[in-house]
Design a protein around this motif. Sequence first.
Motif, PDB file in Angstrom:
ATOM      1  N   THR A   1      17.842  -7.610   7.309  1.00  0.00           N
ATOM      2  CA  THR A   1      18.686  -6.523   6.801  1.00  0.00           C
ATOM      3  C   THR A   1      18.820  -5.363   7.776  1.00  0.00           C
ATOM      4  O   THR A   1      19.808  -4.629   7.726  1.00  0.00           O
ATOM      5  N   GLY A   2      17.813  -5.161   8.630  1.00  0.00           N
ATOM      6  CA  GLY A   2      17.820  -3.977   9.483  1.00  0.00           C
ATOM      7  C   GLY A   2      17.342  -2.725   8.774  1.00  0.00           C
ATOM      8  O   GLY A   2      17.290  -1.648   9.371  1.00  0.00           O
ATOM      9  N   ASP A   3      16.965  -2.837   7.498  1.00  0.00           N
ATOM     10  CA  ASP A   3      16.447  -1.703   6.730  1.00  0.00           C
ATOM     11  C   ASP A   3      14.927  -1.726   6.754  1.00  0.00           C
ATOM     12  O   ASP A   3      14.303  -2.788   6.636  1.00  0.00           O
ATOM     13  N   MET A   4      14.330  -0.559   6.880  1.00  0.00           N
ATOM     14  CA  MET A   4      12.880  -0.426   6.931  1.00  0.00           C
ATOM     15  C   MET A   4      12.373   0.126   5.609  1.00  0.00           C
ATOM     16  O   MET A   4      12.989   1.002   5.004  1.00  0.00           O
ATOM     17  N   ALA A   5      11.230  -0.388   5.152  1.00  0.00           N
ATOM     18  CA  ALA A   5      10.737   0.003   3.836  1.00  0.00           C
ATOM     19  C   ALA A   5       9.226  -0.141   3.763  1.00  0.00           C
ATOM     20  O   ALA A   5       8.589  -0.731   4.638  1.00  0.00           O
ATOM     21  N   VAL A   6       8.670   0.398   2.688  1.00  0.00           N
ATOM     22  CA  VAL A   6       7.283   0.164   2.302  1.00  0.00           C
ATOM     23  C   VAL A   6       7.303  -0.396   0.882  1.00  0.00           C
ATOM     24  O   VAL A   6       8.293  -0.241   0.153  1.00  0.00           O
TER      25      VAL A   6
ATOM     26  N   ASP B   1       0.795  -1.227   0.000  1.00  0.00           N
ATOM     27  CA  ASP B   1       0.000   0.000   0.000  1.00  0.00           C
ATOM     28  C   ASP B   1       0.825   1.275   0.000  1.00  0.00           C
ATOM     29  O   ASP B   1       0.279   2.382   0.035  1.00  0.00           O
ATOM     30  N   GLY B   2       2.164   1.134  -0.018  1.00  0.00           N
ATOM     31  CA  GLY B   2       3.014   2.321  -0.001  1.00  0.00           C
ATOM     32  C   GLY B   2       3.051   3.038   1.327  1.00  0.00           C
ATOM     33  O   GLY B   2       3.626   4.124   1.421  1.00  0.00           O
ATOM     34  N   GLU B   3       2.446   2.451   2.368  1.00  0.00           N
ATOM     35  CA  GLU B   3       2.358   3.115   3.669  1.00  0.00           C
ATOM     36  C   GLU B   3       2.850   2.245   4.820  1.00  0.00           C
ATOM     37  O   GLU B   3       3.449   2.743   5.765  1.00  0.00           O
ATOM     38  N   THR B   4       2.597   0.943   4.765  1.00  0.00           N
ATOM     39  CA  THR B   4       2.906   0.065   5.896  1.00  0.00           C
ATOM     40  C   THR B   4       4.411  -0.207   5.946  1.00  0.00           C
ATOM     41  O   THR B   4       4.980  -0.791   5.023  1.00  0.00           O
ATOM     42  N   VAL B   5       5.031   0.205   7.042  1.00  0.00           N
ATOM     43  CA  VAL B   5       6.479   0.094   7.195  1.00  0.00           C
ATOM     44  C   VAL B   5       6.838  -1.232   7.855  1.00  0.00           C
ATOM     45  O   VAL B   5       6.234  -1.635   8.850  1.00  0.00           O
ATOM     46  N   GLY B   6       7.832  -1.919   7.290  1.00  0.00           N
ATOM     47  CA  GLY B   6       8.339  -3.144   7.891  1.00  0.00           C
ATOM     48  C   GLY B   6       9.815  -3.311   7.616  1.00  0.00           C
ATOM     49  O   GLY B   6      10.394  -2.615   6.773  1.00  0.00           O
TER      50      GLY B   6
END
Length: 483
Positions: free
Chosen positions: A365-370, A329-334
């Motif tokens: 990875t420790g990286d957060m993204a949408v 959805d381009g919004e939910t961060v994980g």
Amino acid sequence: MGSLFPALVAGSDRPALRFGERTLTYGELRSVAGALGERLDGAARVAVWATPTLETAVGVVAALLAGVPAVPLNPKTGERELTHIVTDSSPALVLAAPDDELPAALAALPRVDIPVRSPEDPGAREAPRPEPDPAAPAFVVYTSGTTGPPKGAVLPRRAVATTLDALEDAWAWTAEDVLVHGLPLFHVHGLILGVLGPLRRGGSVRHLGRFTVEGVARELASGGTMLFGVPTMYHRLAEALEGDRELAKALSGARLLVSGSAALPVHDHERITAATGRRVIERYGMTETLMNTSVRADAEPRPGSVGVPLRGVELRLVEEDGSPIAAYDGETVGEIQVRGPNLFTAYLNRPDATAAAFDGDWFRTGDMAVRDADGSVRIVGRKATDLIKSGGYKIGAGEIENALLEHPDVREAAVTGEPDPDLGERIVAWVVPADRLRPPGEKELADHVAALLAPHKRPRTVRYLDELPRNDMGKIMKRSLHA
């Protein structure tokens, strides 16, 4: 898997490597690297004093031909850290250019000078060595050590081959491409992608030795088809484009402009595209994973996106409890987790750290993204430094940084979080003003971000700096900001 470098096995008079005025053809590189490789037989590992020179490229190729893992050493590493890396990796010897002065931390290692010319006929070596097992280690590359002493990521030969072949697919990379870059050669971006990538394709690389705007313009104008850089380099190119028609023409003629190692601000994307008609594409990778995603050469422009997973790479986002996120959805961060043949096999001598890095067979990875609806990934920051939990929201620092950079009076910006008794964390903006004597006001910047994004994403505190602390790859060192 076959040979890592089919064109090297064949040998030819085509240019393979060019550093300044010094060039090696495929036939010459096969000869000189093959001869050096014979001297490395039986070594468990070799260190390479990785200056941005032809010698470094020859030394690494020689080690790979010999089936001996290479440990690239950053010449700018401090004595304590270098001692740790050498002690941890226990190389049998160090490869260096004849004129290099090596530090005391390497004094106990036997030294082998790297030749770039061989007395033999370049066609003399007709019998290639047996190719090592794809699972055999190719490199031990040390992480930046932001959370403790650097860890040595053991990268197998299959990871190198599959990553470079996946980029061939994503970027339509061919033997006709001539890659231009001025990146350091002690890390994945400059060495594996920037030197071994062209060699695996049978193309050529022109290394600038040191990045300059003039060097980029010269090499792209004289046959270069691809440019690799980091955001700092592209920012300088964007700045220079305003009054440099020759630079604009050179960049316009490039087939592919690629940025990596950190997010390229949207503002710089837009300036480069407006001046040249060319877009910069971004990709996402790590020392432990090589490359995970990329915007494809045949895809629509996506400033702010690192594209879709590369061929062979599986990627998922997970919640803090490890449960997978299904939303696109381009919004939910994980947090990004990946798996595939591009992964490292272990941290050298650190089974504890290796086990902690994985969730089953998924690498954390420790990286957060949408993720957007089409599967494109947009990174919002590092879990440790860029995910800000403020007022019940999970907020990525990256989008706030991009918003700040759209303000005309902001030259550079970084965003962090710090404890707040009411919000949990407050958003802090670190700003380098375009005019140091007339910095934009704190309320003005907060209102600017709130109008572009949302009120809860506005910075609550603004701190002004003359420059942002960066490492050798151009990444902002956020831990240094609070220090």
